[in-house]
Design a protein around this motif. Structure first.
Motif, PDB file in Angstrom:
ATOM      1  N   LYS A 111       2.752   0.260  -3.936  1.00  0.00           N
ATOM      2  CA  LYS A 111       3.807  -0.619  -4.444  1.00  0.00           C
ATOM      3  C   LYS A 111       3.221  -1.887  -5.078  1.00  0.00           C
ATOM      4  CE  LYS A 111       7.819   0.787  -1.781  1.00  0.00           C
ATOM      5  NZ  LYS A 111       8.972   0.311  -0.984  1.00  0.00           N
ATOM      6  N   ILE A 112       4.020  -2.499  -5.956  1.00  0.00           N
ATOM      7  CA  ILE A 112       3.579  -3.673  -6.716  1.00  0.00           C
ATOM      8  C   ILE A 112       4.308  -4.919  -6.213  1.00  0.00           C
ATOM      9  CG2 ILE A 112       3.430  -4.713  -9.012  1.00  0.00           C
ATOM     10  CD1 ILE A 112       3.606  -1.814 -10.122  1.00  0.00           C
ATOM     11  N   PRO A 113       3.590  -5.959  -5.793  1.00  0.00           N
ATOM     12  CA  PRO A 113       4.263  -7.192  -5.369  1.00  0.00           C
ATOM     13  C   PRO A 113       4.986  -7.860  -6.537  1.00  0.00           C
ATOM     14  CG  PRO A 113       1.876  -7.478  -5.397  1.00  0.00           C
ATOM     15  CD  PRO A 113       2.132  -6.034  -5.641  1.00  0.00           C
TER      16      PRO A 113
ATOM     17  N   ARG B 130       8.468  -2.158   5.530  1.00  0.00           N
ATOM     18  CA  ARG B 130       8.836  -0.894   4.871  1.00  0.00           C
ATOM     19  C   ARG B 130       9.098  -1.073   3.383  1.00  0.00           C
ATOM     20  NH1 ARG B 130       9.195   3.240   2.869  1.00  0.00           N
ATOM     21  NH2 ARG B 130      10.033   5.208   3.628  1.00  0.00           N
ATOM     22  N   GLN B 131       9.425  -2.296   2.967  1.00  0.00           N
ATOM     23  CA  GLN B 131       9.652  -2.554   1.550  1.00  0.00           C
ATOM     24  C   GLN B 131       8.341  -2.664   0.764  1.00  0.00           C
ATOM     25  OE1 GLN B 131      12.815  -2.620   0.199  1.00  0.00           O
ATOM     26  NE2 GLN B 131      13.303  -1.913   2.257  1.00  0.00           N
ATOM     27  N   HIS B 132       7.228  -2.810   1.485  1.00  0.00           N
ATOM     28  CA  HIS B 132       5.944  -3.045   0.826  1.00  0.00           C
ATOM     29  C   HIS B 132       4.983  -1.867   0.929  1.00  0.00           C
ATOM     30  CE1 HIS B 132       6.906  -7.466   2.061  1.00  0.00           C
ATOM     31  NE2 HIS B 132       7.574  -7.095   0.977  1.00  0.00           N
ATOM     32  N   ILE B 133       5.154  -1.030   1.939  1.00  0.00           N
ATOM     33  CA  ILE B 133       4.290   0.134   2.104  1.00  0.00           C
ATOM     34  C   ILE B 133       5.099   1.393   1.818  1.00  0.00           C
ATOM     35  CG2 ILE B 133       2.897   1.481   3.703  1.00  0.00           C
ATOM     36  CD1 ILE B 133       2.030  -1.029   5.041  1.00  0.00           C
ATOM     37  N   GLU B 134       4.722   2.094   0.775  1.00  0.00           N
ATOM     38  CA  GLU B 134       5.416   3.318   0.375  1.00  0.00           C
ATOM     39  C   GLU B 134       4.985   4.471   1.280  1.00  0.00           C
ATOM     40  OE1 GLU B 134       8.126   5.436  -1.794  1.00  0.00           O
ATOM     41  OE2 GLU B 134       7.579   3.365  -2.302  1.00  0.00           O
TER      42      GLU B 134
ATOM     43  N   SER C 165      -0.312  -0.445 -12.788  1.00  0.00           N
ATOM     44  CA  SER C 165       0.195  -1.158 -11.617  1.00  0.00           C
ATOM     45  C   SER C 165      -0.592  -2.443 -11.385  1.00  0.00           C
ATOM     46  CB  SER C 165       0.125  -0.272 -10.369  1.00  0.00           C
ATOM     47  OG  SER C 165       0.947   0.865 -10.509  1.00  0.00           O
ATOM     48  N   LEU C 166      -1.915  -2.370 -11.561  1.00  0.00           N
ATOM     49  CA  LEU C 166      -2.747  -3.557 -11.390  1.00  0.00           C
ATOM     50  C   LEU C 166      -2.411  -4.617 -12.435  1.00  0.00           C
ATOM     51  CD1 LEU C 166      -6.179  -1.814 -10.684  1.00  0.00           C
ATOM     52  CD2 LEU C 166      -4.733  -3.018  -9.030  1.00  0.00           C
TER      53      LEU C 166
ATOM     54  N   SER D 204       0.833  -1.190   0.000  1.00  0.00           N
ATOM     55  CA  SER D 204       0.000   0.000   0.000  1.00  0.00           C
ATOM     56  C   SER D 204       0.874   1.248   0.000  1.00  0.00           C
ATOM     57  CB  SER D 204      -0.934  -0.016   1.222  1.00  0.00           C
ATOM     58  OG  SER D 204      -1.937   0.960   1.098  1.00  0.00           O
ATOM     59  N   ALA D 205       0.273   2.394   0.252  1.00  0.00           N
ATOM     60  CA  ALA D 205       1.003   3.667   0.328  1.00  0.00           C
ATOM     61  C   ALA D 205       0.299   4.569   1.332  1.00  0.00           C
ATOM     62  CB  ALA D 205       1.072   4.342  -1.040  1.00  0.00           C
ATOM     63  N   VAL D 206       1.102   5.293   2.117  1.00  0.00           N
ATOM     64  CA  VAL D 206       0.566   6.284   3.058  1.00  0.00           C
ATOM     65  C   VAL D 206       1.414   7.543   2.950  1.00  0.00           C
ATOM     66  CG1 VAL D 206      -0.295   4.539   4.674  1.00  0.00           C
ATOM     67  CG2 VAL D 206       2.003   5.482   4.985  1.00  0.00           C
TER      68      VAL D 206
END
Length: 365
Positions: free
Chosen positions: A178-180, A140-144, A201-202, A115-117
Motif C-alpha cells: 500500500k501507498i501512504p 489493517r488500512q496500511h497492510i494489505e 508506487s514508489l 506493506s503487504a502479506v
C-alpha cells in the motif's frame, strides 16, 4: 428370500454411510466457520479500528515484509545434489522495510508500516509479532492482506562454509504494498521506502511526501532494484537520504565498478546531483572500510567524511545495513546531526552483526 435380505442389509448400510457423511460434512462446515470466526477475532486484536482511531507517527515506513528460511548442511558435511541432506533449518522475520521498522520500533520511535502479506498463517503470525514484540503500528488500512497469495518468502540453501548455494524468492505479494497518502504523511517527519514496491508506487509515495514536506529516505534493497528506480527523476529528486552499499551505489550511478576511493566519491557525486536539490545525504556502507557520508547543500561544494568501523567477529550480516538505517533515522528524530546519527547507527549495526539467528538484534536498547 436370501437375496431380499441382502438387499435390505445393503440399503441399511448405505443409509448409515450417508447419515455419517452428512454429519461429517456438518462438522467440517462448523469447524470451518469456527476457524473463520477465530481468524476474524485475531485480526480485530491485531488491527485497531481506523475509522475511529487515526494512526499518527513521525516516521512512516513503506516496504517488504518477508519470512526468511535458511537451510545449511550439518557441520563436516557437504551438500549432495538430488537427495536429502542432514542439516539445520532456521526461520526468521525479514524484508528491508520491515527490518527498518523493527529497528525504529525497538528504539521507541513507533513507526507506521505500509506493506503487504499473504492471507496465510505466516502473514498473520508476522503481523502479530510486529504489533506485540517489535513496537510497530500495525493497521489493517496500511497492510494489505492479499487473498490467494503467499506471504513473501525467501528460501536459501547454504554451503557448509555459509556461502549461498541456491535460493528461491517468492515475492509476488509485494506488488500489492500500500501507498501512504498525504493525510498520513502530514504528521510525519520522514518517509522511509525500500525498493520492493513497484516503481509507480514508489514514485507516488515520494510525490505525496513532497507535498507534505516529509523527507524521503531510500534503502536501495538490491542491485537490480537500485538500478531500476534510480533511473526515475520524479523519485530521485525527492530523496533526501539514501543508504546504498558499494554495489548499489555503483548501480545507482551507472558505473561499471568502483576500484578506489576516488571512484566511490565520483559515483556519490553523480547520485547526489540527482537527489533533493536543496539538501541531501548518502550514507554509503563499505563493509570493513566503514561508512562514507556524502552530503550536498544548495550552493555549496560536496562534502565527504569517512567513519571507521570496529573490528568484530561477524555472525550475521543480513540486517546490519537495515539496522544502521533505522537507528540513523531514530537519531535524527531525536535531534542528532547526520554525523552523530551515523555513529549511533554504526553502534547499533554492530549488535545486529553479532546476532546469529535473526536480521535485527533484539538488544538494541
Amino acid at each position: 428370500g436370501a437375496d431380499i435380505a441382502v438387499a435390505i442389509a445393503n440399503a441399511r448400510i448405505k443409509l448409515k454411510l450417508n447419515e455419517g457423511q452428512k454429519a461429517l460434512d456438518t462438522s467440517v462446515s462448523r469447524g470451518g466457520s469456527s476457524m473463520q470466526a477465530l481468524k476474524k477475532e485475531k485480526e480485530k486484536e491485531l488491527f485497531h479500528d481506523s475509522e475511529t482511531t487515526k494512526s499518527s507517527s513521525r516516521v512512516v515506513v513503506m516496504g517488504g515484509s518477508v519470512i526468511d528460511l535458511v537451510a545449511k548442511p550439518a557441520a563436516g558435511t557437504s551438500l549432495i545434489r538430488s537427495t536429502s541432506n542432514p542439516g539445520s533449518c532456521h526461520e526468521s522475520d525479514g524484508g528491508v522495510g520491515r527490518n527498518i521498522a523493527e529497528v525504529l520500533g525497538r528504539l521507541g520511535s513507533r513507526p507506521i508500516l505500509f506493506s503487504a502479506v499473504g492471507e496465510d498463517s505466516r502473514g498473520l503470525s508476522l503481523m502479530e509479532r510486529m504489533a506485540n514484540e517489535y513496537g510497530i503500528d500495525v493497521d489493517r488500512q496500511h497492510i494489505e492482506v492479499v487473498r490467494g497469495s503467499n506471504t513473501a518468502t525467501y528460501l536459501a540453501v547454504l554451503e557448509e562454509d555459509g556461502d549461498l548455494h541456491t535460493a528461491i524468492a517468492d515475492m509476488g505479494v509485494l506488488a500489492k504494498i500500500k501507498i501512504p497518502d498525504e493525510e498520513i504523511l502530514s504528521d510525519a517527519d520522514f518517509l522511509v521506502v525500500d525498493a520492493n514496491a513497484p516503481v509507480e508506487s514508489l514514485v507516488r509515495a515520494a510525490q505525496n511526501a513532497r507535498w507534505t514536506a516529509t523527507k524521503v529516505c531510500f534503502e536501495p534493497t538490491s542491485v537490480p532494484k537500485a538500478r531500476e528506480i534510480s533511473k526515475n527523476d520524479q523519485f530521485m529528486s525527492v530523496v533526501s537520504y539514501a543508504f546504498p552499499n558499494l554495489d548499489e551505489l555503483s548501480a545507482m550511478a551507472g558505473t561499471a565498478s568502483l576500484e578506489n576511493d576516488d571512484d566511490v566519491m565520483s559515483a556519490a557525486k553523480t547520485v547526489l546531483k540527482r537527489m533533493n536539490p536543496t539538501e541531501c545525504h548518502l550514507i554509503i556502507t563499505m563493509g570493513a572500510r566503514g561508512v562514507l557520508l556524502g552530503s550536498k547543500f544548495e550552493m555549496k561544494p560536496f562534502q565527504f567524511k569517512t567513519f571507521e568501523t570496529s573490528v568484530i567477529s561477524v555472525m550475521n550480516c543480513t540486517g546490519a545495513g537495515d539496522t544502521l538505517a533505522g537507528a540513523f533515522i531514530h537519531a535524527l528524530l531525536n535531534g542528532c546531526s547526520e554525523e552523530e546519527a551515523i555513529k549511533v547507527g554504526m553502534e547499533k549495526a554492530l549488535l545486529s552483526l553479532q546476532c546469529e539467528d535473526r536480521a535485527v538484534s533484539p538488544n538494541l536498547l
